[in-house]
Design a protein around this motif. Structure first.
Motif, PDB file in Angstrom:
ATOM      1  N   THR A   1      11.751  -7.442   6.225  1.00 49.44           N
ATOM      2  CA  THR A   1      12.456  -7.398   7.503  1.00 49.44           C
ATOM      3  C   THR A   1      11.748  -8.316   8.489  1.00 49.44           C
ATOM      4  O   THR A   1      10.521  -8.285   8.599  1.00 49.44           O
TER       5      THR A   1
ATOM      6  N   LYS B   1      16.346  -7.116  14.487  1.00 53.75           N
ATOM      7  CA  LYS B   1      15.693  -6.972  13.181  1.00 53.75           C
ATOM      8  C   LYS B   1      16.690  -7.341  12.096  1.00 53.75           C
ATOM      9  O   LYS B   1      17.842  -6.917  12.142  1.00 53.75           O
TER      10      LYS B   1
ATOM     11  N   GLU C   1      23.241  -8.967   6.292  1.00 53.58           N
ATOM     12  CA  GLU C   1      22.218  -8.541   7.257  1.00 53.58           C
ATOM     13  C   GLU C   1      21.931  -9.628   8.293  1.00 53.58           C
ATOM     14  O   GLU C   1      21.909  -9.356   9.498  1.00 53.58           O
TER      15      GLU C   1
ATOM     16  N   TYR D   1      17.030  -7.823   7.765  1.00 55.76           N
ATOM     17  CA  TYR D   1      16.433  -7.646   6.436  1.00 55.76           C
ATOM     18  C   TYR D   1      16.882  -8.790   5.528  1.00 55.76           C
ATOM     19  O   TYR D   1      18.073  -9.098   5.444  1.00 55.76           O
TER      20      TYR D   1
END
Length: 198
Positions: free
Chosen positions: A104, A95, A131, A97
């Motif tokens: 996400t 996952k 991220e 973001y």
């Protein structure tokens, strides 16, 4: 990288004190000559490192990633954000973001393209909060492979991405480091004056 800095100053649009739009040469329309130079610069910076694969994330990392892979003469893998009917099983999933899109995504890479003996250079167009970069590193590590380092086209140094990656023990090479976007103006990090953190 002076030519890239000049391009950011000439064509980049500061949309806020946190958002820089560079869609005229990097992540919508692309300057192929500049992309080639970017690939050559990443390879120069990682000279002496054994790299077997380049990994990026769709779609804005593909052009600089492909040019880097071309110079290295190794395959490019791009992590998919979109679900694929042909990519269902035997995948690495993380996952991630997106600061820019405020959402996400699950990103996936087929297990057949990464193995424990791979040494992977991760390329991305922007580094902000780290991220996407961290998600790609986790995919490499799920495969048992090694992250050689990160090649970032534009780093927003006023956001914590670089610090997170360095704290995790990764090498980060950014071609342009933006210190500030305040007052609608791009200010670069003066690397000659920068004091390394203890």
């Amino acid at each position: 990288m002076k030519r890239l800095q000049d391009k950011v100053l000439q064509e980049g649009l500061v949309l806020s004190d946190r958002v820089l739009k560079v869609d005229s040469f990097l992540n919508h329309q692309m300057d192929p000559v500049l992309m080639k130079e970017i690939g050559e610069e990443f390879v120069k910076r990682y000279d002496g490192e054994r790299i077997t694969k380049v990994l990026t994330i769709e779609s804005s990392g593909i052009a600089p990633g492909l040019m880097t892979a071309l110079v290295l003469n190794v395959p490019l893998i791009f992590a998919r954000k979109q679900k694929s009917l042909t990519l269902r099983d035997d995948i690495f999933v993380e996952k991630v973001y997106s600061f820019t899109k405020q959402e996400t995504n699950e990103v996936t890479v087929s297990k057949k393209f990464l193995s424990p003996d791979d040494r992977v250079l991760i390329i991305d167009d922007f580094l902000a909060n780290g991220e996407a970069a961290s998600g790609l590193a986790r995919i490499v590590e799920q495969a048992g492979a090694a992250v050689v380092g990160f090649g970032i086209v534009i780093e927003k140094s006023f956001q914590p991405g670089r610090d997170h990656l360095l704290a995790a023990g990764y090498r980060v090479e950014s071609l342009v480091r933006v210190a500030s976007l305040e007052d609608g103006t791009v200010t670069f990090v003066d690397e000659a004056q920068e004091v390394p953190a203890e």
